[in-house]
Structures are given as structure tokens and as C-alpha cells.
Design an enzyme around this catalytic site. Structure first.
Site, PDB file in Angstrom:
ATOM      1  N   HIS A 161      43.173  29.478  45.800  1.00  0.00           N
ATOM      2  CA  HIS A 161      41.826  29.733  45.246  1.00  0.00           C
ATOM      3  C   HIS A 161      40.768  28.792  45.835  1.00  0.00           C
ATOM      4  O   HIS A 161      39.652  29.190  46.102  1.00  0.00           O
ATOM      5  CB  HIS A 161      41.869  29.632  43.722  1.00  0.00           C
ATOM      6  CG  HIS A 161      40.866  30.488  43.034  1.00  0.00           C
ATOM      7  ND1 HIS A 161      41.084  31.090  41.834  1.00  0.00           N
ATOM      8  CD2 HIS A 161      39.611  30.852  43.373  1.00  0.00           C
ATOM      9  CE1 HIS A 161      40.018  31.787  41.467  1.00  0.00           C
ATOM     10  NE2 HIS A 161      39.112  31.649  42.385  1.00  0.00           N
TER      11      HIS A 161
ATOM     12  N   TYR B  89      41.404  33.842  36.091  1.00  0.00           N
ATOM     13  CA  TYR B  89      40.492  34.720  35.356  1.00  0.00           C
ATOM     14  C   TYR B  89      41.053  35.028  33.967  1.00  0.00           C
ATOM     15  O   TYR B  89      42.106  35.652  33.821  1.00  0.00           O
ATOM     16  CB  TYR B  89      40.225  36.017  36.137  1.00  0.00           C
ATOM     17  CG  TYR B  89      39.633  35.787  37.524  1.00  0.00           C
ATOM     18  CD1 TYR B  89      39.062  34.561  37.876  1.00  0.00           C
ATOM     19  CD2 TYR B  89      39.641  36.778  38.492  1.00  0.00           C
ATOM     20  CE1 TYR B  89      38.529  34.332  39.132  1.00  0.00           C
ATOM     21  CE2 TYR B  89      39.106  36.564  39.764  1.00  0.00           C
ATOM     22  CZ  TYR B  89      38.546  35.328  40.071  1.00  0.00           C
ATOM     23  OH  TYR B  89      38.023  35.112  41.314  1.00  0.00           O
TER      24      TYR B  89
HETATM   25  P1  NAP Z   1      29.118  40.142  41.754  1.00  0.00           P
HETATM   26  O1  NAP Z   1      30.151  41.157  42.025  1.00  0.00           O
HETATM   27  O2  NAP Z   1      28.140  39.786  42.812  1.00  0.00           O
HETATM   28  O3  NAP Z   1      28.257  40.538  40.480  1.00  0.00           O
HETATM   29  C1  NAP Z   1      28.834  40.858  39.253  1.00  0.00           C
HETATM   30  C2  NAP Z   1      27.710  40.926  38.214  1.00  0.00           C
HETATM   31  O4  NAP Z   1      26.755  41.912  38.601  1.00  0.00           O
HETATM   32  C3  NAP Z   1      28.203  41.298  36.848  1.00  0.00           C
HETATM   33  O5  NAP Z   1      27.416  40.585  35.925  1.00  0.00           O
HETATM   34  C4  NAP Z   1      27.926  42.794  36.749  1.00  0.00           C
HETATM   35  O6  NAP Z   1      27.642  43.118  35.416  1.00  0.00           O
HETATM   36  C5  NAP Z   1      26.694  42.945  37.623  1.00  0.00           C
HETATM   37  N1  NAP Z   1      26.674  44.223  38.357  1.00  0.00           N
HETATM   38  C6  NAP Z   1      27.677  44.795  39.049  1.00  0.00           C
HETATM   39  N2  NAP Z   1      27.277  45.954  39.627  1.00  0.00           N
HETATM   40  C7  NAP Z   1      25.991  46.109  39.294  1.00  0.00           C
HETATM   41  C8  NAP Z   1      25.027  47.105  39.574  1.00  0.00           C
HETATM   42  N3  NAP Z   1      25.324  48.168  40.320  1.00  0.00           N
HETATM   43  N4  NAP Z   1      23.769  46.965  39.052  1.00  0.00           N
HETATM   44  C9  NAP Z   1      23.446  45.881  38.284  1.00  0.00           C
HETATM   45  N5  NAP Z   1      24.328  44.898  37.994  1.00  0.00           N
HETATM   46  C10 NAP Z   1      25.577  45.001  38.484  1.00  0.00           C
HETATM   47  O7  NAP Z   1      29.752  38.752  41.280  1.00  0.00           O
HETATM   48  P2  NAP Z   1      31.220  38.196  41.001  1.00  0.00           P
HETATM   49  O8  NAP Z   1      31.884  38.897  39.898  1.00  0.00           O
HETATM   50  O9  NAP Z   1      31.079  36.711  40.921  1.00  0.00           O
HETATM   51  O10 NAP Z   1      31.995  38.473  42.388  1.00  0.00           O
HETATM   52  C11 NAP Z   1      32.816  39.599  42.606  1.00  0.00           C
HETATM   53  C12 NAP Z   1      34.293  39.237  42.527  1.00  0.00           C
HETATM   54  O11 NAP Z   1      34.626  38.267  43.523  1.00  0.00           O
HETATM   55  C13 NAP Z   1      34.705  38.539  41.223  1.00  0.00           C
HETATM   56  O12 NAP Z   1      34.743  39.413  40.130  1.00  0.00           O
HETATM   57  C14 NAP Z   1      36.017  37.951  41.645  1.00  0.00           C
HETATM   58  O13 NAP Z   1      37.029  38.939  41.675  1.00  0.00           O
HETATM   59  C15 NAP Z   1      35.677  37.429  43.038  1.00  0.00           C
HETATM   60  N6  NAP Z   1      35.212  36.019  43.053  1.00  0.00           N
HETATM   61  C16 NAP Z   1      35.984  35.089  43.677  1.00  0.00           C
HETATM   62  C17 NAP Z   1      35.604  33.764  43.687  1.00  0.00           C
HETATM   63  C18 NAP Z   1      36.471  32.739  44.383  1.00  0.00           C
HETATM   64  O14 NAP Z   1      36.276  31.539  44.187  1.00  0.00           O
HETATM   65  N7  NAP Z   1      37.413  33.161  45.206  1.00  0.00           N
HETATM   66  C19 NAP Z   1      34.403  33.344  43.077  1.00  0.00           C
HETATM   67  C20 NAP Z   1      33.607  34.330  42.484  1.00  0.00           C
HETATM   68  C21 NAP Z   1      34.008  35.652  42.490  1.00  0.00           C
HETATM   69  P3  NAP Z   1      28.541  44.171  34.548  1.00  0.00           P
HETATM   70  O15 NAP Z   1      29.966  43.737  34.671  1.00  0.00           O
HETATM   71  O16 NAP Z   1      27.989  44.019  33.194  1.00  0.00           O
HETATM   72  O17 NAP Z   1      28.291  45.506  35.162  1.00  0.00           O
END
Ligand code: NAP
Length: 264
Positions: free
Chosen positions: A99, A42
Site C-alpha cells: 500500500h 478499507y
Molecule cells: P475518486 O474516485 O477521485 O472520487 C471519489 C469521490 O467522488 C466520492 O466521494 C464519490 O462520491 C464522488 N464521485 C464519484 N463519481 C462521481 C461523479 N460521477 N460525479 C460526482 N461525484 C462523484 O477518489 P478515491 O475514492 O480516493 O479514489 C478512487 C479509488 O482509488 C479509491 O476508492 C481506492 O480504491 C483507490 N485509492 C487508493 C489509494 C492508495 O493509497 N493506493 C489512495 C486513495 C484511493 P459517491 O461515492 O457518493 O458517489
């Protein structure tokens, strides 16, 4: 392992957003989020630096980080972990994950994980983006694998329920659901909005409450916005009745057969 944490993907990619990202993480910790998920990938290390800044001088949350597959050789894993520790100003990572599979032989990565654990640099280890077959290989190779498998799992992507989640429950390995809001896409679904209105919560809170209600599942939504960080924590107070759960099943049906694990 805590049931809810803060995600950090896309953090550290732009100097302009760094202040908001740091502020969101600090605020989340103040509110009581007990866990942060990050990775050397990241922001190519910058997200870990932001995590380091956010946790400085306060009670340490449960920290999850991940090694790139191309670094996950016997010596590469150890070196990558040491870099992550330095960036976060930590002596120990609570949970260190591969990962995704594909860089080095799994045996080598696990050997390195054991070495890191013996050295006290990690408390536990696990994997990410492992489908059922990969998980079976991993469990065969390492009988002590208990950390976690972090995979894409949310209301609109329920594939893991068919055969991956049952295996993980049998082996008592927690599933860490990433992208629990499908990166925001889920929140535009009219069915979710309507059900959330009925419950008296927001769509994000309902989506997160549903994920956390699944036995053996924890999750890590990401937001760089204070209001949303607070809103997402409110999911812990949402009570799902059997009626709401049934409505959610109708709107977002569980899988009827094997679906290859999706990855973002
Ligand atoms: P997510 O948590 O499903 O969604 C994040 C997105 O939703 C961001 O654009 C955020 O925007 C928005 N958001 C968050 N809360 C909200 C709310 N209450 N209302 C409206 N919009 C909202 O997606 P993600 O970041 O992909 O997944 C979460 C975490 O999982 C990642 O950050 C990472 O740490 C991990 N991850 C791991 C892998 C892997 O391969 N192991 C892959 C993907 C993700 P804002 O930031 O602008 O609020």
C-alpha cells in the site's frame, strides 16, 4: 490489466451505508466494469467483505488488493493475503500491492509476494505511492516487477508526468491512477465544466477520459451511487480531440519540474 475499475476506499466504514455500497458494486459489475480495487485497510477488512459479496456467483472481475506496510514482513504479507482471500471468498488475487513503503524491508515484502505467486494465491504484484526514487529501488530489487504502481494522478495533480510516468512507461509497468476525480474536488472546477459542456459529456466523464487517454495509465474511480457508477463508465465513450486535449492542458498545465509525489 483492464483500463477502468471500481474503487472502494471509504466503503465498509459505516453499517448504514453498506447496502448502498454493495448495490453500487453489484450494479457496476452488471454494467461490465472489469476490475475492483480494494485493500485490507478499507473499513479494516469490511470493504473486502463487501467486494466478496458483490462478486459471489458471477464472473470474477480482475481483483486488486493491498497489504498494509506494517503487515508487509515475510510472514506477515502471506498471512495478510490469506485473510484478504478469505474475506473475499477467493482463491487468487489478480494484483496484490504494497500500500505504501515504510513498514518492512522491501526485500522481505517482495520475497513474500514471490512465495504467494508460487502458491497461486496472487497472479501478480506491485506497489503503491512509490515516487521515482522508490520505483528505481523496487525495480533494482526485483527485475520481474511488472504489476503496477498505484498513485495519485488526475488532471489537477499531474506531478507524476514529470519523471515517474516516463520511468514506468520505459519499464512497461502500468500506472494505476487513484482519486482520478480528486475525490470530487476536480468536478467543481469551472474550466472542466465548460469543456465538458462543449464535448457533450459530464465533468467526471471528461476527467476520467483524460486519465485513460494517457499511455500506460489505468484508473479506478469510486462511487457508492448507481447513477455515478453508470456515468463514470460512460467515460469510455468520450473521444478526446487534440483541440480538447490542448484546452485541458491550458486549464490544468503539466508539471514544469519535479514535484514530490502526493498521497491521499
Ligand atoms: P475518486 O474516485 O477521485 O472520487 C471519489 C469521490 O467522488 C466520492 O466521494 C464519490 O462520491 C464522488 N464521485 C464519484 N463519481 C462521481 C461523479 N460521477 N460525479 C460526482 N461525484 C462523484 O477518489 P478515491 O475514492 O480516493 O479514489 C478512487 C479509488 O482509488 C479509491 O476508492 C481506492 O480504491 C483507490 N485509492 C487508493 C489509494 C492508495 O493509497 N493506493 C489512495 C486513495 C484511493 P459517491 O461515492 O457518493 O458517489
Amino acid at each position: 490489466m483492464p483500463i477502468l475499475g471500481l474503487g472502494t476506499w471509504r466503503m465498509g466504514e459505516s453499517g448504514r451505508r453498506r447496502g448502498d455500497e454493495l448495490d453500487a458494486l453489484k450494479y457496476g459489475l452488471e454494467l461490465g466494469y472489469p476490475m475492483i480495487d480494494t485493500a485490507e485497510m478499507y473499513g479494516e477488512g469490511v470493504a473486502e467483505e463487501i467486494v466478496g459479496e458483490a462478486i459471489k456467483g458471477r464472473a470474477k472481475p480482475y481483483i486488486v488488493s493491498k497489504v498494509y506496510p506494517h503487515n508487509a514482513t515475510r510472514s506477515g504479507t502471506v498471512a495478510a493475503c490469506e485473510r484478504s482471500l478469505r474475506r473475499m471468498g477467493l482463491e487468487k488475487i489478480d494484483l496484490y500491492l504494497l500500500h505504501w513503503r515504510g513498514g518492512a524491508r522491501l526485500e522481505e515484502t517482495f520475497e513474500a509476494f514471490h512465495r504467494l505467486r508460487e502458491q497461486g494465491k496472487i497472479a501478480d504484484f506491485g506497489v503503491s505511492n512509490f515516487d521515482r526514487g522508490d520505483m528505481e529501488d523496487a525495480a533494482r530489487l526485483d527485475k520481474g516487477l511488472t504489476g503496477s504502481n498505484q498513485v495519485l494522478y488526475c488532471l489537477s495533480r499531474r506531478g507524476p508526468e514529470f519523471d515517474l510516468l516516463p520511468l514506468m512507461r520505459k519499464k512497461s509497468i502500468p500506472l494505476m491512477a487513484y482519486s482520478p476525480l480528486d475525490q470530487g474536488r476536480l468536478l467543481t472546477k469551472p474550466a472542466l465544466k465548460k469543456l465538458a459542456d462543449g464535448v457533450g459529456c459530464t465533468p467526471a466523464q471528461l476527467a476520467l477520459a483524460w486519465v485513460m487517454a494517457q499511455p500506460g495509465v489505468v484508473t479506478i474511480p469510486k462511487s457508492s451511487t448507481r447513477d455515478r457508477v453508470k456515468e463514470n463508465l460512460g467515460a469510455l465513450d468520450v473521444k478526446l480531440t487534440p483541440e480538447i486535449t490542448a484546452e485541458l492542458d491550458r486549464a490544468f498545465p503539466p508539471p514544469k519540474g519535479k514535484q514530490t509525489l502526493e498521497m491521499l
